[in-house]
Design a protein around this motif. Structure first.
Motif, PDB file in Angstrom:
ATOM      1  N   LYS A   1       0.763  -1.316  -0.020  1.00  0.00           N
ATOM      2  CA  LYS A   1       0.070   0.072   0.026  1.00  0.00           C
ATOM      3  C   LYS A   1       0.893   1.371   0.060  1.00  0.00           C
ATOM      4  N   LYS A   2       2.050   1.274   0.814  1.00  0.00           N
ATOM      5  CA  LYS A   2       2.838   2.430   0.779  1.00  0.00           C
ATOM      6  C   LYS A   2       3.499   2.706  -0.494  1.00  0.00           C
ATOM      7  N   LEU A   3       3.940   1.506  -0.946  1.00  0.00           N
ATOM      8  CA  LEU A   3       4.743   1.780  -2.480  1.00  0.00           C
ATOM      9  C   LEU A   3       3.742   2.292  -3.425  1.00  0.00           C
ATOM     10  N   GLU A   4       2.392   1.661  -3.417  1.00  0.00           N
ATOM     11  CA  GLU A   4       1.465   2.226  -4.475  1.00  0.00           C
ATOM     12  C   GLU A   4       1.023   3.516  -4.377  1.00  0.00           C
ATOM     13  N   LYS A   5       0.772   3.957  -3.000  1.00  0.00           N
ATOM     14  CA  LYS A   5       0.436   5.505  -2.840  1.00  0.00           C
ATOM     15  C   LYS A   5       1.770   6.212  -3.315  1.00  0.00           C
ATOM     16  N   GLU A   6       3.016   5.975  -3.000  1.00  0.00           N
ATOM     17  CA  GLU A   6       4.276   6.831  -3.332  1.00  0.00           C
ATOM     18  C   GLU A   6       4.334   6.807  -5.133  1.00  0.00           C
ATOM     19  N   ALA A   7       3.824   5.898  -5.537  1.00  0.00           N
ATOM     20  CA  ALA A   7       3.742   5.678  -6.960  1.00  0.00           C
ATOM     21  C   ALA A   7       2.707   6.535  -7.513  1.00  0.00           C
ATOM     22  N   ARG A   8       1.517   6.627  -6.919  1.00  0.00           N
ATOM     23  CA  ARG A   8       0.411   7.570  -7.498  1.00  0.00           C
ATOM     24  C   ARG A   8       0.866   8.916  -7.355  1.00  0.00           C
ATOM     25  N   LEU A   9       1.470   9.185  -6.081  1.00  0.00           N
ATOM     26  CA  LEU A   9       1.734  10.536  -5.900  1.00  0.00           C
ATOM     27  C   LEU A   9       2.889  11.194  -6.708  1.00  0.00           C
TER      28      LEU A   9
END
Ligand SMILES: O=C(O)C[C@@H](Cc1ccccc1)[C@H](O)SCc1ccccc1
Ligand SMILES: [Zn+2]
Length: 166
Positions: A155-163
């Motif tokens: 979840k953390k890496l997917e959020k960073e990828a979105r940002l």
């Protein structure tokens, strides 16, 4: 420079194929991988991580990039001891987790000229060899963690990828 696949990219789960010919084309790939690994401050890099699904990884645990090692069609022939170590991974930027692995390994492989060699390693190089060989089998260091921890990391890496995509 080559692009490093980032988790949860499914291509990181590919099981790499044995190398059938150690030729100039493979050596070009090896050189591009070294450039990418050094540029990313890694001490290891598996071909899987740069979307090349061949059984090949690099390692250089020296301080001054003076000990480049190439492992083609690597096999671990001996394992000894156990050792928990905080690991990172170039496919998981900013993620570190404790993983238990053998503290000493003997690995048999072909070098960049296609010559067979055997190496017994301890310390960081032993950890790196096991971490990279896992990559060639589509296994990632987060697989040793609980599903809860693995999900938090995804979840953390997917959020960073979105940002960063915005
Ligand atoms: O992503 C990779 O496979 C390369 C790793 C290899 C590695 C992971 C854990 C322990 C040793 C090697 C990168 O080198 S992660 C960055 C790093 C740098 C120095 C020491 C440990 C990890
Ligand atoms: Zn890795």
């Amino acid at each position: 420079k080559l692009t490093i696949l980032k988790y949860p990219d499914e291509r990181l789960r590919t099981v790499a194929e044995p190398v059938t010919s150690v030729d100039d084309s493979l050596r070009d790939t090896i050189d591009a991988m070294f450039e990418t690994m050094y540029d990313s401050n890694g001490v290891g890099l598996a071909a899987t991580q740069v979307n090349v699904h061949k059984r090949l990884f690099l390692a250089d645990c020296s301080e001054d990039q003076s000990e480049p090692l190439v492992f083609i069609n690597p096999e671990i022939t001996e394992k000894d001891g156990l050792f928990a170590n905080e690991e990172g991974c170039l496919s998981f930027p900013g993620v570190y987790a404790k993983v238990e692995r053998a503290s000493k390994v003997t690995v048999k492989a072909l070098d960049r000229n296609g010559e067979e060699f055997s190496l017994t390693a301890e310390g960081l190089l032993a950890i790196c060899i096991q971490h990279e060989l896992d990559h060639l089998n589509g296994k990632l260091f987060v697989d040793y963690l609980s599903p809860l921890k693995r999900d938090r990391i995804r979840k953390k890496l997917e959020k960073e990828a979105r940002l960063s995509a915005v």
